[in-house]
Every structure is written in C-alpha cells, then in structure tokens.
Design an enzyme around this catalytic site. Structure first.
Site, PDB file in Angstrom:
ATOM      1  CB  CYS A   2       2.171 -18.993 -12.287  1.00  0.00           C
ATOM      2  SG  CYS A   2       0.387 -18.694 -12.358  1.00  0.00           S
ATOM      3  CB  CYS A  58      -2.299 -13.656 -14.073  1.00  0.00           C
ATOM      4  SG  CYS A  58      -2.615 -12.992 -12.421  1.00  0.00           S
ATOM      5  CD  GLN A 109       2.402  -3.755   5.038  1.00  0.00           C
ATOM      6  OE1 GLN A 109       2.403  -4.320   3.951  1.00  0.00           O
ATOM      7  NE2 GLN A 109       2.752  -2.487   5.190  1.00  0.00           N
ATOM      8  CE1 TYR A 144      -2.266   9.662   5.588  1.00  0.00           C
ATOM      9  CE2 TYR A 144      -0.082   9.988   6.530  1.00  0.00           C
ATOM     10  CZ  TYR A 144      -1.141  10.453   5.771  1.00  0.00           C
ATOM     11  OH  TYR A 144      -1.078  11.703   5.211  1.00  0.00           O
ATOM     12  CG  ASP A 151       2.733   2.499   6.668  1.00  0.00           C
ATOM     13  OD1 ASP A 151       2.998   2.579   5.450  1.00  0.00           O
ATOM     14  OD2 ASP A 151       2.456   1.429   7.231  1.00  0.00           O
ATOM     15  CB  CYS A 175       3.629   0.685  -0.571  1.00  0.00           C
ATOM     16  SG  CYS A 175       2.183   1.750  -0.794  1.00  0.00           S
TER      17      CYS A 175
END
Length: 470
Positions: free
Chosen positions: A76, A82, A301, A330, A400, A427
């Site tokens: 990239c 970024c 997701q 959740y 979750d 996560c």
C-alpha cells in the site's frame, strides 16, 4: 511531570526485540525499555524520543541501521501514514505468531490464569481485500505530504475522500487505493471523489461543521452484493439526486443505494433515518445454511469468511446436544445465536441496541428459526434474577462483548446463574483476561483458540471455553 514541549536527543542503535501491547514494537536502550512506532522485531533503529516516563520511552524511527528478516515490502502506498494496516511490512506468519503470543501474555500476565495450553491461531486465507465494510470521510482539510508542506503555495485543492489520520481527527488522508476491501469499493470511492470535485460540491469541514458531503459507507458480501450509504450534512434535493443517480448509473452492481441527512456535529448516523434511494433495503450474507440480512446500521463481523470459522469454533466449544438452553449475551443481529440454534433446545439473545434486536428477530424469521428469542436493553439491567426466572437458567452461555469487556454486575449475575459451560468471544484479550480472572473461582478454562480476523493489524479475536468446576 514533563515540561511542555521538552525536546529529547536522538537515541541510536536501539535493538527491536518484541511486539508489545497494542501492536507497538518494543526495544531496549541500555536499561530503558523503548516503545516504537513503525518498527518490527529484528530491526536496529535510531529513534526520536517523543515521551519520557520513569521506566520507559515512547519514540518514533528516524533511521534504520539494520532491517529485520521478518520484513516484507508493504503493497500500500499509504502504509507509512494511514493507521489502518500497520503490520503490512511484516510477513504474515510472523503476524500470527505475535498475535498468539499476545493472547498468551494477556491471559497469563493480566488474568493470572491457568491455561490448558493455547491452540494454534487460525489464520486467514485472505490477508488483503477481506473487509466487508469501510467508511470514508469527505474533508476539505486533506493531510499534506512533507513535500506539499514545503511547497504549500502550489496547493489549490485540499479536498479528500479517505481515512482520518491517527491522532488528528481534523485531517483526512486522501486514499488512492485501499487494499482492505474488494472491488468495486476503490472504483466507487474514486468516482464519487471525481464527481464531487468536478461539480464543485463542498466537502465537509470537521472543525467548523460546514460543507455538503460528509461520509460514504461501502459494504460488500461474499454473495457479490454491494451497499453504499452517503451521508449529507444538509438536504439539497437537486444535488443529492444528481450525485446518487451518478453512482447508481456508473455502478449497476450497487444493489442497495441509500442516503442520510446528518446535521449533527459527529458522523454517527445510528440514531438517524437511513433512506433507500435505489435497490434493496438489505444485503444478504450466507454462512453455511443460514442467510443473514444486513442493513445499513447492522453490526456484522467485518471479515465474513473468517467470521464463519470463528462461529464454527464457538459451536464446537459449545458442544450442544440438542437439549441445552443457550444464552447469547451481546448478540448483535443474532449471528452466533442463530448459528447455534439448530443444535440447541432454545436460544435467548440479549443486546443493548434495539435495532440490532429487530434485525436478529428478522433474521430468525427469514431462516425459519423458531427456537430463538431476542431482547433489548442494557445488559446489566436486563440480565437479572427476574429475567432468569422468566426464561430459565442457561445451560450454555455465550459472551461476545465490545472491546471494553463485560460489566462487573453482569459477571456477578453469570456467577449466580452458574451455566455449565461458558464460551467467551473477545476482540480484546486484555479485558477478556480481566473478566476471566473474576470467574476463575467457579470455572476452569478448558480451551483457548485465537482467530485472526484482522490481517495486517495487531488485533486478534480469541475464544475461551470455561467449564463449571465439579
């Protein structure tokens, strides 16, 4: 306390040894630990110290003395600016190894947990062009390159359509090509930018809150469907119709074209009406035998194919026999709940966002799943003794939560409910470790499975199974 604006000398020949929390590289200079952006283990670097603390330094690279053998050439052109894919310059096998190490470090060091071992991380077959959702920002305050800063008198156009610069929300990187989302995402973004510039539509000013065009969300599916949601600061019917007609006519593959009028200071449109301009109100995503309707506000997701692997892990850890009552806390739009429903007696899903619960119920009906029910409300307020009395004690409980983890009151109620089995999807292994520590008196950890949902970043998903102690 540091003096404001204090300058520190360049530190030379720093050996980069490991990856620390949040994906920063960690090195040493004498006895001092140094956390470094844009370096990877095996590098030897000179760094500029940005902050000095009692036991460590925070720094950025000013020169490479030696390059790590783990390095690869990032594809990239925006990689150095970024903040989205900071690990592009690290080979993928090493990314997986460091993510697996991060899970181990968080569970053992922060959680002080006894583990049965960690299963090898499940990598992704797709390491680029895997995201199904991206949000781009229109801005009249484009981030300038070093060369442009030195020659600002030649700059006539500061408009941009891209991503916010990390730490500088008022600056937006004008993206030419993003390696995160498959086509036609790049083509749509470039065409929208070109049309807006040619027709002199005003790009939003994030500081003064002026301008017409705000954001553009692009969602895609593995089934080939495309949703585009354009956010305008105010209504101008003539300009809006011409802009949306241009997108629709230029890209017939757009199956859902929508718009929002957002006069608020911030970009979120979760509390605003989203208007369908052309096409269908939902995308349809397939996972095994299930079909999920994904709307403009739906949480799904962002790596669809890897999400299927994640849900298969959850199903395997749940070990359902058809007799269990499953609680899915959740639940979002009900993806995990519906994925487990075929193997359970019944599934009860709870979610804070009411619109997500409506999506979950719609998806249950769409898939003819009759043994799943969904309820909305703040988790700590709805998951109570009274709720358990009405709906029954869970045999299996799935968690979750968002990155912040589970509220302590919810954990207290889980310990009262005492399900035989808990499957915790996270996560954020740090908050997961904290929560698991609170449950370890009653539960044994019997499986740990990391899953890479976000290649080229330090983020990692982790699934843990807990069994009630006998």
């Amino acid at each position: 306390m540091e003096a404001k604006g204090k300058k520190y000398p360049i530190v030379e020949h720093v050996d980069v040894l490991d990856i620390a929390h949040e994906g920063k590289a960690m090195g040493r200079s004498g006895d001092m630990v140094v956390f470094i952006d844009h370096a990877i283990p095996g590098d030897v670097v000179d760094v500029k110290v940005l902050k000095k603390r009692k036991n460590y330094l925070e720094a950025s690279v000013v020169a490479f003395r030696q390059l790590s053998p783990l390095r690869v050439e990032p594809p990239c052109q925006h990689h150095s600016v970024c903040g989205g894919c900071k690990w592009q310059d690290m080979e993928y096998a090493s990314q997986l190894r460091f993510k697996e190490n991060e899970v181990r470090e968080q569970l053992v060091r922060i959680g002080r947990l006894t583990l049965p071992g960690i299963l090898p991380i499940i990598g992704s077959a797709e390491t680029y062009y895997y995201r199904n959702k991206l949000e781009y920002t229109f801005s009249n305050n484009r981030w300038l390159t070093d060369e442009e800063v030195q020659h600002q008198e030649t700059i006539t156009d500061r408009t941009a359509l891209g991503f916010h610069i990390p730490g500088r929300f008022d600056r937006v990187l004008d993206v030419e090509h993003c390696h995160l989302q498959p086509n036609p995402s790049n083509a749509i973004r470039l065409a929208a930018r070109r049309y807006a510039r040619e027709h002199q539509l005003s790009f939003f000013d994030l500081a003064s809150h002026e301008g017409y065009l705000r954001t553009m969300v692009i969602r895609t599916t593995t089934t080939g469907q495309v949703m585009v949601v354009v956010s305008f600061y105010y209504e101008d019917i003539a300009e809006r119709v011409k802009f949306l007609d241009f997108l629709a006519d230029s890209f017939p593959e757009i199956t859902s074209l929508m718009y929002v009028i957002n006069p608020k200071p911030h970009d979120s449109f979760s509390d605003l009406n989203v208007h369908l301009y052309r096409g269908q109100p939902y995308l349809e995503e397939h996972m095994e035998q299930l079909k999920f309707l994904v709307g403009p506000k739906s949480f799904f997701q962002t790596h669809s194919r890897q999400a299927l692997k994640l849900y298969q892990v959850v199903r395997q850890m749940a070990g359902l026999t058809g007799k269990e009552r499953v609680y899915d806390l959740y639940t979002g739009i009900g993806t995990i709940a519906l994925f487990l429903a075929a193997g359970a007696r019944e599934v009860v899903g709870i979610e804070y966002v009411d619109e997500a619960v409506q999506d979950a119920a719609r998806n249950a009906e769409y898939n003819r799943v009759s043994n799943a029910s969904f309820y909305s409300g703040d988790m700590k307020d709805i998951f109570t003794f009274e709720f358990l009395a009405r709906h029954g004690k869970p045999d299996v409980l799935v968690l979750d939560p968002p990155r912040a983890g589970v509220h302590p009151k919810v954990i207290e109620q889980i310990l009262v409910a005492r399900p035989d089995k808990i499957v915790y999807v996270s996560c954020n292994p740090a908050t997961q470790a904290r929560d698991l520590h609170l449950m370890q008196e009653l539960y044994d950890i019997t499986a740990v499975q990391p899953v890479d949902m976000f290649p080229q970043t330090h983020h990692v998903e982790n699934v843990v199974r807990l069994d009630l102690k006998k």
